[in-house]
Motif scaffolding. Structure first.
Motif, PDB file in Angstrom:
ATOM      1  N   UNK A 166      35.321 -22.664  19.540  1.00  0.00           N
ATOM      2  CA  UNK A 166      34.929 -21.295  19.196  1.00  0.00           C
ATOM      3  C   UNK A 166      34.170 -20.621  20.326  1.00  0.00           C
ATOM      4  N   UNK A 167      33.124 -21.254  20.793  1.00  0.00           N
ATOM      5  CA  UNK A 167      32.193 -20.607  21.726  1.00  0.00           C
ATOM      6  C   UNK A 167      32.597 -20.797  23.183  1.00  0.00           C
TER       7      UNK A 167
ATOM      8  N   UNK B  90      31.231 -18.257  13.370  1.00  0.00           N
ATOM      9  CA  UNK B  90      30.701 -18.504  12.027  1.00  0.00           C
ATOM     10  C   UNK B  90      31.504 -19.587  11.319  1.00  0.00           C
ATOM     11  N   UNK B  91      32.839 -19.543  11.498  1.00  0.00           N
ATOM     12  CA  UNK B  91      33.691 -20.550  10.863  1.00  0.00           C
ATOM     13  C   UNK B  91      33.403 -21.922  11.447  1.00  0.00           C
ATOM     14  N   UNK B  92      33.155 -21.980  12.749  1.00  0.00           N
ATOM     15  CA  UNK B  92      32.838 -23.258  13.381  1.00  0.00           C
ATOM     16  C   UNK B  92      31.535 -23.824  12.846  1.00  0.00           C
TER      17      UNK B  92
ATOM     18  N   UNK C  71      35.284 -12.836  17.696  1.00  0.00           N
ATOM     19  CA  UNK C  71      34.567 -13.970  18.261  1.00  0.00           C
ATOM     20  C   UNK C  71      33.445 -14.406  17.331  1.00  0.00           C
ATOM     21  N   UNK C  72      32.715 -13.462  16.778  1.00  0.00           N
ATOM     22  CA  UNK C  72      31.628 -13.787  15.850  1.00  0.00           C
ATOM     23  C   UNK C  72      32.164 -14.482  14.600  1.00  0.00           C
ATOM     24  N   UNK C  73      33.324 -14.032  14.100  1.00  0.00           N
ATOM     25  CA  UNK C  73      33.906 -14.662  12.914  1.00  0.00           C
ATOM     26  C   UNK C  73      34.307 -16.105  13.194  1.00  0.00           C
ATOM     27  N   UNK C  74      34.902 -16.334  14.356  1.00  0.00           N
ATOM     28  CA  UNK C  74      35.331 -17.688  14.705  1.00  0.00           C
ATOM     29  C   UNK C  74      34.117 -18.605  14.868  1.00  0.00           C
TER      30      UNK C  74
END
Length: 267
Positions: free
Chosen positions: A192-193, A136-138, A131-134
């Motif tokens: 993402x969030x 960050x990508x957003x 979830x944190x990676x997604x």
């Protein structure tokens, strides 16, 4: 029910198109991030006999940017606003990727507006690390623009052979080129969030539901689809072999046929 022009714009600037017989069960098709309503074009024949509403998300395709801060709730309100505008009380909501988050949000917020849900290649609980990676990508999308992640995304979305020889990748690039950059960035953050608010909701989604994804979809995995299914009483789950995130473009019939059967059972 008032008659609606086949192609129109709603008061909030949403572009939409309605086809099919008046009075038939209504199906609303909700596309994914950075795409347009046209992602469903090769599936439309499967909905013959239904009334079909396609539209573009805020800031995508022909739709204006959002009239307020983009949240999952606002994107759900875009759907219910369209239903009200065309004089319909409820519909079968077919959502791809973020569209499968939007239709779940509608089902939670306005359950009476949902005849059934079809949730396609949509994310769910990713685990905290992923979830944190997604997220960050957003955030990087906001810094680098809508095309910043395009090449990497296409590799995740299409099988290697189709990526090299199929027509889909060029269409996706063209659709991404139509987005309003600010709208795309905030919508990427919602994708993402926003999934956090859909995990084990209380009360749960109660609409009949079909949940589908592809065997090799790395962002909306089979495990996620099984998890979504487990949280909706009576929901069905189907995993399409081999394909990736945009499998519905590579093999439209693999999706259209089971969706049609599901809609007929619940209409």
């Amino acid at each position: 029910m008032r008659k609606t022009p086949p192609v129109s714009k709603a008061p909030d600037g949403t572009w939409f198109e309605v086809s099919g017989p008046e009075g038939a069960p209504l199906v609303v098709l909700i596309h994914g991030l950075g795409l347009t309503h046209a992602v469903f074009d090769d599936m439309l024949d499967a909905f013959a006999g239904f009334r079909v509403l396609t539209y573009d998300l805020y800031g995508h395709g022909e739709s204006a940017p959002a009239p307020a801060e983009v949240t999952l709730t606002l994107l759900a309100t875009q759907v219910t606003g369209l239903l009200e505008f065309i004089g319909e009380k409820s519909a079968h909501l077919v959502g791809f990727s973020i569209g499968g988050m939007i239709n779940r949000r509608v089902a939670l917020d306005v359950p009476g507006a949902v005849a059934s849900l079809v949730i396609l290649n949509s994310p769910h609980d990713r685990g905290e690390a992923a979830q944190a990676q997604v997220e960050d990508r957003a955030k990087s999308v906001g810094q680098g623009g809508a095309m910043a992640t395009m090449d990497a995304a296409l590799k995740r979305w299409f099988t290697p052979g189709y990526l090299e020889n199929g027509a889909g990748p060029d269409k996706v690039r063209a659709w991404r080129g139509l987005v309003d950059p600010a709208s795309y960035a905030v919508s990427a953050w919602v994708l993402a969030h926003g999934v956090r608010e859909l995990i084990a909701p209380n009360p749960p989604v109660s609409a009949p539901a079909l949940v589908m994804t592809c065997e090799n979809d790395s962002g909306s995995t089979p495990a996620m689809s099984h998890a979504i299914t487990s949280e909706i009483a009576g929901a069905q789950c189907q995993i399409i072999p081999q394909l990736q995130h945009l499998g519905l473009m590579e093999d439209p019939d693999a999706f259209a046929i089971p969706i049609r059967k599901f809609l007929e059972r619940h209409s």
